[in-house]
Motif scaffolding. Structure first.
Motif, PDB file in Angstrom:
ATOM      1  N   LEU A 150       6.488  16.763 -10.678  1.00  0.00           N
ATOM      2  CA  LEU A 150       6.018  15.463 -10.213  1.00  0.00           C
ATOM      3  C   LEU A 150       4.598  15.213 -10.696  1.00  0.00           C
ATOM      4  N   PRO A 151       4.187  13.967 -10.719  1.00  0.00           N
ATOM      5  CA  PRO A 151       2.781  13.678 -11.032  1.00  0.00           C
ATOM      6  C   PRO A 151       1.861  14.342 -10.007  1.00  0.00           C
ATOM      7  N   PRO A 152       0.601  14.545 -10.357  1.00  0.00           N
ATOM      8  CA  PRO A 152      -0.304  15.330  -9.482  1.00  0.00           C
ATOM      9  C   PRO A 152      -0.385  14.818  -8.059  1.00  0.00           C
ATOM     10  N   ASN A 153      -0.582  13.517  -7.891  1.00  0.00           N
ATOM     11  CA  ASN A 153      -0.701  12.986  -6.520  1.00  0.00           C
ATOM     12  C   ASN A 153       0.549  13.242  -5.713  1.00  0.00           C
ATOM     13  N   GLN A 154       1.713  12.947  -6.324  1.00  0.00           N
ATOM     14  CA  GLN A 154       2.968  13.148  -5.609  1.00  0.00           C
ATOM     15  C   GLN A 154       3.220  14.630  -5.341  1.00  0.00           C
ATOM     16  N   GLN A 155       2.801  15.473  -6.273  1.00  0.00           N
ATOM     17  CA  GLN A 155       2.955  16.911  -6.048  1.00  0.00           C
ATOM     18  C   GLN A 155       2.156  17.361  -4.831  1.00  0.00           C
ATOM     19  N   ARG A 156       0.905  16.911  -4.744  1.00  0.00           N
ATOM     20  CA  ARG A 156       0.079  17.310  -3.597  1.00  0.00           C
ATOM     21  C   ARG A 156       0.670  16.789  -2.289  1.00  0.00           C
ATOM     22  N   LYS A 157       1.171  15.565  -2.289  1.00  0.00           N
ATOM     23  CA  LYS A 157       1.750  15.016  -1.058  1.00  0.00           C
ATOM     24  C   LYS A 157       2.988  15.795  -0.632  1.00  0.00           C
ATOM     25  N   LYS A 158       3.822  16.132  -1.616  1.00  0.00           N
ATOM     26  CA  LYS A 158       5.012  16.911  -1.290  1.00  0.00           C
ATOM     27  C   LYS A 158       4.628  18.275  -0.735  1.00  0.00           C
ATOM     28  N   LEU A 159       3.633  18.911  -1.367  1.00  0.00           N
ATOM     29  CA  LEU A 159       3.201  20.228  -0.892  1.00  0.00           C
ATOM     30  C   LEU A 159       2.590  20.144   0.497  1.00  0.00           C
ATOM     31  N   GLN A 160       1.795  19.100   0.755  1.00  0.00           N
ATOM     32  CA  GLN A 160       1.199  18.941   2.087  1.00  0.00           C
ATOM     33  C   GLN A 160       2.272  18.730   3.144  1.00  0.00           C
ATOM     34  N   LEU A 199       0.827  -1.207   0.000  1.00  0.00           N
ATOM     35  CA  LEU A 199       0.000   0.000   0.000  1.00  0.00           C
ATOM     36  C   LEU A 199       0.863   1.260   0.000  1.00  0.00           C
ATOM     37  N   LYS A 200       1.991   1.200   0.692  1.00  0.00           N
ATOM     38  CA  LYS A 200       2.874   2.368   0.722  1.00  0.00           C
ATOM     39  C   LYS A 200       3.539   2.584  -0.626  1.00  0.00           C
ATOM     40  N   VAL A 201       3.814   1.484  -1.361  1.00  0.00           N
ATOM     41  CA  VAL A 201       4.338   1.631  -2.720  1.00  0.00           C
ATOM     42  C   VAL A 201       3.311   2.335  -3.594  1.00  0.00           C
ATOM     43  N   ILE A 202       2.049   1.936  -3.451  1.00  0.00           N
ATOM     44  CA  ILE A 202       0.987   2.593  -4.218  1.00  0.00           C
ATOM     45  C   ILE A 202       0.892   4.064  -3.840  1.00  0.00           C
ATOM     46  N   GLU A 203       0.944   4.322  -2.536  1.00  0.00           N
ATOM     47  CA  GLU A 203       0.821   5.707  -2.066  1.00  0.00           C
ATOM     48  C   GLU A 203       1.979   6.563  -2.552  1.00  0.00           C
ATOM     49  N   ARG A 204       3.167   5.976  -2.655  1.00  0.00           N
ATOM     50  CA  ARG A 204       4.327   6.753  -3.064  1.00  0.00           C
ATOM     51  C   ARG A 204       4.325   7.043  -4.555  1.00  0.00           C
ATOM     52  N   TYR A 205       4.012   6.053  -5.368  1.00  0.00           N
ATOM     53  CA  TYR A 205       4.198   6.196  -6.806  1.00  0.00           C
ATOM     54  C   TYR A 205       2.894   6.446  -7.575  1.00  0.00           C
ATOM     55  N   GLN A 206       1.757   6.496  -6.899  1.00  0.00           N
ATOM     56  CA  GLN A 206       0.507   6.725  -7.602  1.00  0.00           C
ATOM     57  C   GLN A 206       0.517   8.134  -8.189  1.00  0.00           C
ATOM     58  N   SER A 207       0.331   8.232  -9.509  1.00  0.00           N
ATOM     59  CA  SER A 207       0.426   9.527 -10.183  1.00  0.00           C
ATOM     60  C   SER A 207      -0.876  10.313 -10.134  1.00  0.00           C
ATOM     61  N   GLY A 208      -1.992   9.636  -9.999  1.00  0.00           N
ATOM     62  CA  GLY A 208      -3.278  10.326 -10.032  1.00  0.00           C
ATOM     63  C   GLY A 208      -3.894  10.378 -11.417  1.00  0.00           C
ATOM     64  N   PHE A 209      -3.152   9.911 -12.434  1.00  0.00           N
ATOM     65  CA  PHE A 209      -3.713   9.861 -13.776  1.00  0.00           C
ATOM     66  C   PHE A 209      -4.689   8.699 -13.892  1.00  0.00           C
ATOM     67  N   THR A 210      -5.624   8.864 -14.823  1.00  0.00           N
ATOM     68  CA  THR A 210      -6.546   7.770 -15.127  1.00  0.00           C
ATOM     69  C   THR A 210      -6.006   6.976 -16.300  1.00  0.00           C
ATOM     70  N   PRO A 211      -6.324   5.702 -16.396  1.00  0.00           N
ATOM     71  CA  PRO A 211      -5.830   4.907 -17.528  1.00  0.00           C
ATOM     72  C   PRO A 211      -6.335   5.485 -18.834  1.00  0.00           C
ATOM     73  N   PRO A 212      -5.585   5.312 -19.922  1.00  0.00           N
ATOM     74  CA  PRO A 212      -5.989   5.881 -21.218  1.00  0.00           C
ATOM     75  C   PRO A 212      -7.275   5.220 -21.722  1.00  0.00           C
ATOM     76  N   THR A 213      -8.095   6.030 -22.389  1.00  0.00           N
ATOM     77  CA  THR A 213      -9.319   5.501 -22.984  1.00  0.00           C
ATOM     78  C   THR A 213      -8.995   4.886 -24.339  1.00  0.00           C
ATOM     79  N   ASP A 214     -10.016   4.351 -24.992  1.00  0.00           N
ATOM     80  CA  ASP A 214      -9.803   3.735 -26.300  1.00  0.00           C
ATOM     81  C   ASP A 214      -9.355   4.773 -27.314  1.00  0.00           C
TER      82      ASP A 214
END
Length: 621
Positions: A384-394, A299-314
């Motif tokens: 950084l990716p959005p999720n990581q950016q928010r975590k760093k800022l927090q 779970l911590k690996v997910i929390e660290r590297y999760q970018s916040g992007f959604t998977p690409p559509t068709d």
């Protein structure tokens, strides 16, 4: 004469009988007092006892040497354990991985091993200070006492030997005097029976006989006296004096034996005293191992590297029959000829390129030279990716808030101190606090400014929609089967205006900077010879005069693929879509930007800068 000899023998026997009861009583008393002692049981083993006691002390010294060697081993073992722990301590660059339970368990393991090394050091020091010093002192004392005992025994042996020598001499003298007296008696008898001798000669033999008999009696008395002394000394020697020495040697040897026993037990007690702590260290190691949680680490690996992007559509179907025949696919560069093209005014030169690159940095990060953090990241962590950016800022905001609270408490304390000093000057001078208070106010203001700045970064990051930051969200937009394209002047086609209300215009791209001569970037649109596209745009610009210059187009250094979408919001940059392929015409110069080029739908080229972290480059060999 034979009668006199018998009389002398009877007297000597009687004197010996008189002395025997006294000696027997002394021997009996010594025997009762030293039952089963070396003095009585080993009265004739002086040499063997001397060798035995010496070997016993050598055994004690050998045990002391054994303890010294063990102390060296314990010290080396503890030192090697500490070096092992030091060598495997996590490096500073690995501190961010300490959040994983496996890393935390390993750190706890190293801590427990360090504690084990400390306990081995305790064993080593205690053995050195208590056991080895005690053994050394005991060995020294025993050697000194043994030496005194042996010296006393040697003196007793010498005294007895001297008395035996005196007795031997007295016996020899008595034997010689007795024979002389016998011979003198015999000579006198012969002279007395010889009628040829005169009375004077007979009288002379008589006087000689008398003298010899007297000498024989004196020698006899001396012999008897020496015999009595020798017997008394011998009784004392073997009954009292030498047993006392042997008993002292026995006490000495028993003291040595008792000392070895106590020291061996003491060494074991030293080991036992640290056993509970070592056991707790082992429990800590087991606890560290049990604390590892693979699910939590995942779970911590997910929390660290999760970018916040959604998977690409068709990927949408592109109907080529409905597309503009003159449109050039953006991802196809293999068919682009590398020939001399006519580039309109405003083509990037080396000086203008340098100015453009600086303009991009200044427009994004402002004029602050310290826009990068200590670890090389941007101040707002926008790389950084959005999720990581928010975590760093927090995390940064929490750190700054903590510093603000601390500095606020410091300021409040200084203010209270100043008030107290002003109320009672005897406690202190309020002016001494004034400087510190001003410095604290200044530092607090700086922290609040930084806190507000990072809160603004966080608000801006939170306003961005996750969908807009998706790698698929800005994929090449299709409207009724036609690809949307942007022209070199920064304006969008009709299809763009239909659904691009929410899309920011690429006002900061290279093409839109033609009206800003300070940037050094003109119209980045290029056309084939004879094309009128560029002239129309330049005429619309108004006062600017157009001219054509024949220059050689820069050869590409390689290709790159966009990993994330990028909206150009800065002067000199160009937008790109996720998955789009572009040509690399200038590598990153250390500022985080790479210059790229792509073909546009007008058979020209769009050039500009994109973030290096947003692309994956493949350079030509």
């Amino acid at each position: 004469m034979s009668l006199r000899w018998q009389t002398d023998q009877a007297k000597a026997a009687q004197q010996q009988k008189l002395a025997e009861p006294e000696n027997a009583a002394a021997a009996a008393a010594a025997s009762s007092n030293n039952k089963m002692s070396w003095g009585t049981e080993l009265w004739d083993q002086y040499d063997n006892l001397s060798i035995h006691t010496n070997k016993g002390i050598e055994v004690l010294d050998k045990y002391a040497n054994f303890l010294r060697d063990r102390v060296v081993i314990e010290t080396e073992y503890a030192g090697k354990l500490r070096r092992l722990v030091k060598n495997y301590q996590p490096k500073k660059k690995e501190e961010e991985d300490n959040e994983f339970t496996s890393r935390q368990a390993f750190r706890n393991l190293l801590k427990e091993v360090g504690d084990l090394a400390g306990q081995r050091e305790v064993v080593s020091e205690t053995l050195q200070l208590q056991i080895i010093q005690g053994v050394t002192l005991l060995s020294k004392t025993l050697r000194e006492d043994r030496k005194k005992c042996l010296n006393d025994g040697t003196m007793l042996q010498q005294a007895l030997s001297a008395q035996l020598s005196s007795l031997e001499r007295a016996k020899r003298n008595y034997d010689k005097a007795y024979r002389d007296s016998e011979k003198a008696v015999e000579n006198y008898k012969k002279a007395d029976m010889d009628f040829n001798l005169s009375r004077a000669e007979v009288e002379r033999y008589k006087n000689i006989m008398t003298s010899k008999i007297q000498q024989s009696d004196d020698a006899k008395n001396e012999y008897a006296n020496q015999l009595q002394k020798t017997n008394n000394l011998q009784q004392q020697h073997y009954g009292i004096l030498l047993p006392a020495v042997f008993n002292r040697l026995q006490e000495l040897d028993e003291k040595r034996t008792r000392g070895i026993r106590e020291f061996i037990i003491g060494a074991a007690d030293v080991e036992s005293s640290v056993a509970p702590i070592i056991a707790r260290c082992m429990e800590g190691i087991v606890k560290a191992g049990e604390s590892i949680n693979e699910t939590e680490d995942s779970l911590k690996v997910i929390e660290r590297y999760q970018s916040g992007f959604t998977p690409p559509t068709d990927i949408p179907f592109e109907d080529l029959s409905k597309m503009d025949p003159s449109a050039v696919p953006q991802s196809n560069y293999s068919s682009v000829p590398y020939n001399h093209l006519t580039i309109k005014s405003g083509t990037l030169t080396a000086a203008k390129l340098k100015k453009a690159r600086g303009g991009i940095l200044n427009s994004i990060f402002g004029s602050n030279k310290n826009s990068l953090t200590a670890d090389g990241q941007k101040e707002d962590f926008s790389d950084l990716p959005p999720n990581q950016q928010r975590k760093k800022l927090q995390a940064k905001i929490a750190e700054l808030q903590h510093k603000v609270d601390q500095e606020t408490n410091t300021r409040d304390g200084l203010m209270k101190m100043k008030i107290v000093y002003e109320a009672n000057s005897s406690l202190g001078n309020p002016m001494t606090v004034e400087g510190q208070l001003n410095e604290s106010e200044h530092e607090l203001e700086k922290l609040k400014v930084n806190l507000k700045k990072y809160q603004g970064f966080l608000d801006k990051a939170n306003q961005l929609q996750v969908a807009n930051n998706s790698p698929q969200s800005n994929r090449n937009q299709l409207q009724n089967g036609h690809r949307t394209s942007r022209h070199s002047n920064g304006s969008a086609s009709a299809d763009d205006h239909h659904d691009g209300d929410d899309q920011p215009d690429d006002a900061g791209s290279l093409s839109s900077s033609s009206a800003s001569p300070e940037s050094g970037l003109g119209t980045s649109h290029t056309s084939l010879p004879g094309s009128g596209q560029g002239s129309a745009n330049e005429n619309a610009a108004g006062e600017e005069t157009t001219y054509e210059t024949e220059v050689e187009l820069l050869q590409p250094l390689g290709t790159c693929r966009a990993l994330y979408p990028f909206e150009a919001t800065s002067e000199g940059s160009i937008p790109m879509n996720e998955g789009e392929e572009l040509q690399v015409i200038e590598n990153d110069q250390g500022d985080g930007w790479t210059r790229v080029r792509r073909a546009n739908n007008s058979n020209g080229w769009d050039e500009g800068f994109v973030p290096t972290s947003y692309i994956e480059c493949t350079l030509f060999a």
